[in-house]
Scaffold this active site. Structure first.
Site, PDB file in Angstrom:
ATOM      1  CE1 TYR A 275     -13.161   4.183  -8.746  1.00 34.88           C
ATOM      2  CE2 TYR A 275     -15.388   3.597  -9.401  1.00 34.88           C
ATOM      3  CZ  TYR A 275     -14.269   3.377  -8.615  1.00 34.88           C
ATOM      4  OH  TYR A 275     -14.273   2.344  -7.703  1.00 34.88           O
TER       5      TYR A 275
ATOM      6  CB  SER B  12     -16.599  -0.066 -10.156  1.00 34.18           C
ATOM      7  OG  SER B  12     -17.806   0.593  -9.792  1.00 34.18           O
TER       8      SER B  12
ATOM      9  CB  THR C 215     -14.273   0.961   1.830  1.00 37.50           C
ATOM     10  OG1 THR C 215     -14.437   1.844   0.710  1.00 37.50           O
ATOM     11  CG2 THR C 215     -14.703  -0.444   1.446  1.00 37.50           C
TER      12      THR C 215
ATOM     13  CG  ASP D 146      -2.149   0.873   1.065  1.00 38.02           C
ATOM     14  OD1 ASP D 146      -3.236   0.295   0.877  1.00 38.02           O
ATOM     15  OD2 ASP D 146      -2.031   2.119   1.081  1.00 38.02           O
TER      16      ASP D 146
END
Ligand code: NAI
Length: 249
Positions: free
Chosen positions: A149, A136, A184, A39
């Site tokens: 996105y 997504s 999240t 990360d």
């Protein structure tokens, strides 16, 4: 967890310090994997690695191909890649600056290429491996005010199919999960679920989710674990909706 589908396997997860990536790290570790937690937030990555005693942490920005290659080349083995690092910017094309556009494409699409570029030669050389990317629901269908996105996630889906076709004969499987709204920090801190418009997230859930509720990271991690495991041995090039029925409409 009473199954050990990943015993003896090493799973590298990007974006693994939070949300879906962290849930995937927990799930794969619970099923016996040694997890490589990557990360750009190195501190949070290390905290999760300390919690899961079979894990190692690396500070890694997936937009940095050299660093990605360095991390992967330093590992003794890798069997699974879960490419979960991602960022979101919500707006129309005129309201998306060139810098925002580049950031979204760099992290959400080029970051997936970089991660796959690093592991694929290893997978080919060792005769196998499993890649799970994360798109997504709005990589499959369009959505208002999410132009960059939507573009990046559609790219992730077709990149995944392309890799599946190129490397099936090498024993490599590449699949994608396409989540709906998942609870999240990406959503909680963003425009959709942010405090400036607390009703916006529920409105999206009401509009899109047949199940009528937001999803949990662990529910996406379960699908990721399935696709990464030998239970999915005859599945490659698939985009699996984990979206409460969003794209069934
Ligand atoms: P999150 O914000 O909770 O976690 C994303 C992680 O990626 C963070 O730890 C962040 O530090 C890391 N990251 C961001 N940019 C990075 C970079 N350049 N290099 C390395 N790490 C980086 O987000 P969440 O929700 O867990 O998202 C995970 C993936 O799932 C993303 O690809 C996101 O687009 C996708 N997704 C999320 C949905 C949701 O509703 N939460 C819905 C559909 C897809």
């Amino acid at each position: 967890m009473d199954t050990e589908r990943f015993a003896g396997k090493v799973a590298l997860i990007t974006g693994a310090a939070s949300g879906i990536g962290a849930a995937s790290a927990r799930r794969l570790a619970a099923e016996g994997a040694q997890v490589i937690i990557c990360d750009r937030n190195g501190t949070a990555a290390q905290q999760l690695a300390d919690e899961l005693n079979t894990a190692r942490a690396f500070e890694l920005d997936v937009t940095d191909l050299e660093r990605t290659l360095e991390v992967v080349d330093g590992l003794e083995r890798v069997d699974v890649l879960v490419s979960a690092a991602g960022v979101d910017v919500c707006d129309t094309v005129p309201n998306t600056s060139p810098e925002e556009w580049r950031t979204i494409l760099d992290v959400d699409l080029t970051g997936v290429y970089n991660s796959c570029r690093a592991v694929l030669p290893r997978f080919v050389a060792q005769g196998g491996g499993a890649i799970v990317t994360i798109s997504s629901a709005i990589g499959t269908v369009g959505e208002r005010n999410r132009s960059a996105y939507c573009a990046a996630k559609a790219g992730v889906e077709n990149l995944t199919r392309a890799m599946a076709l190129d490397h099936g004969r090498d024993g490599v499987r590449a699949n994608c999960v396409a989540p709906g709204l998942i609870d999240t920090p990406l959503i909680r801190n963003g425009k959709v679920g942010g405090e400036d418009d607390p009703g916006a997230m529920q409105a999206m859930v009401d509009r899109h989710h047949a199940l009528g509720r937001i999803g949990q990271p662990s529910e996406v991690a379960a699908a990721i674990a399935f696709l990464a495991s030998d239970d999915a041995s005859f599945i490659t090039g698939a985009v699996l909706p984990v979206d409460a029925g969003w794209t069934a409409q």
